[in-house]
Write a protein that holds these residues in place. Structure first.
Motif, PDB file in Angstrom:
ATOM      1  N   THR A 194      45.975  14.830 -11.986  1.00 24.99           N
ATOM      2  CA  THR A 194      45.146  15.372 -10.908  1.00 24.99           C
ATOM      3  C   THR A 194      43.729  14.822 -11.003  1.00 24.99           C
ATOM      4  OG1 THR A 194      44.127  17.323 -11.939  1.00 24.99           O
ATOM      5  CG2 THR A 194      46.439  17.533 -11.252  1.00 24.99           C
TER       6      THR A 194
ATOM      7  N   ILE B 157      46.622  16.467  -6.528  1.00 24.58           N
ATOM      8  CA  ILE B 157      47.695  16.027  -7.418  1.00 24.58           C
ATOM      9  C   ILE B 157      47.957  14.566  -7.035  1.00 24.58           C
ATOM     10  CG2 ILE B 157      50.122  16.282  -8.071  1.00 24.58           C
ATOM     11  CD1 ILE B 157      49.847  19.277  -7.276  1.00 24.58           C
ATOM     12  N   GLU B 158      47.498  13.663  -7.886  1.00 20.86           N
ATOM     13  CA  GLU B 158      47.684  12.242  -7.589  1.00 20.86           C
ATOM     14  C   GLU B 158      49.115  11.800  -7.857  1.00 20.86           C
ATOM     15  OE1 GLU B 158      44.471  10.910 -10.121  1.00 20.86           O
ATOM     16  OE2 GLU B 158      43.200  10.596  -8.350  1.00 20.86           O
TER      17      GLU B 158
END
Length: 193
Positions: free
Chosen positions: A35, A186-187
């Motif tokens: 994240t 949230i990557e």
């Protein structure tokens, strides 16, 4: 001879420990969240919450959570995410799932549970992390008032990252309260060993 027996016993013990450890990681999958606030890892409990874990892993494996935000953060309570993209549009989900809040797991600090509406069987993709022991969220009865919220995992690494998200200033956005003013994204969410 005694040395040989001891060496053999040590060898068997280490092999047994290793195989037990591998079995444990297979039965309790872990998901890493990368994240913008940092990374954390949750361990899932498919024995206690098989429907919920299967549903959650479907979203993880499809990449659904990538690019979603933690859209509700309430210090001293919980951090919720898994439903909205960075434009604050709700993402389309799969069908809702049967509630498993009566599985014996409780909403303690660091546990992860499914978010839902007032209807017990309404959880889809959204989840939350408990900041403290939230006993009032636990299952007490199979009634609309008593169902509670289904715990299906716990944070095992990076709880300090989740805690740090509680420091984010929040406000209103898109008709929602307690939304971080700066997106916590949230990557990437992925299953890890």
């Amino acid at each position: 001879m005694r040395s040989l027996i001891l060496l053999l016993m040590l060898s068997l013990t280490s092999t047994y420990s290793f195989s037990t450890e591998n079995k444990m990681s297979e039965t309790h999958p872990r998901v890493k969240f990368e994240t913008t606030a940092g990374d954390f890892i949750i361990e899932l409990n498919p024995e206690k919450a098989p429907i919920t874990v299967k549903n959650f892993l479907t979203y993880v494996n499809e990449g659904f959570y990538n690019g979603t935000v933690f859209h509700r953060i309430m210090p001293g309570f919980m951090a919720q995410g898994g439903g909205f993209d960075t434009s604050f549009k709700q993402k389309p989900t799969h069908d809702t799932i049967k509630i498993e809040a009566d599985n014996g797991l409780t909403n303690d600090r660091g546990t992860v549970a499914m978010a839902r509406t007032g209807i017990p069987d309404s959880a889809s993709s959204q989840f939350f992390v408990n900041y403290k022991d939230n006993g009032f969220l636990n299952h007490t009865a199979k009634t609309s008032q008593g169902w509670g919220y289904a715990v299906f995992g716990k944070v095992v690494e990076g709880m300090d990252v989740v805690d740090s998200m509680a420091d984010a200033p929040t406000g209103s956005r898109g008709g929602h309260q307690d939304v971080p003013k700066t997106d916590i994204v949230i990557e990437k969410a992925e299953v890890v060993q």
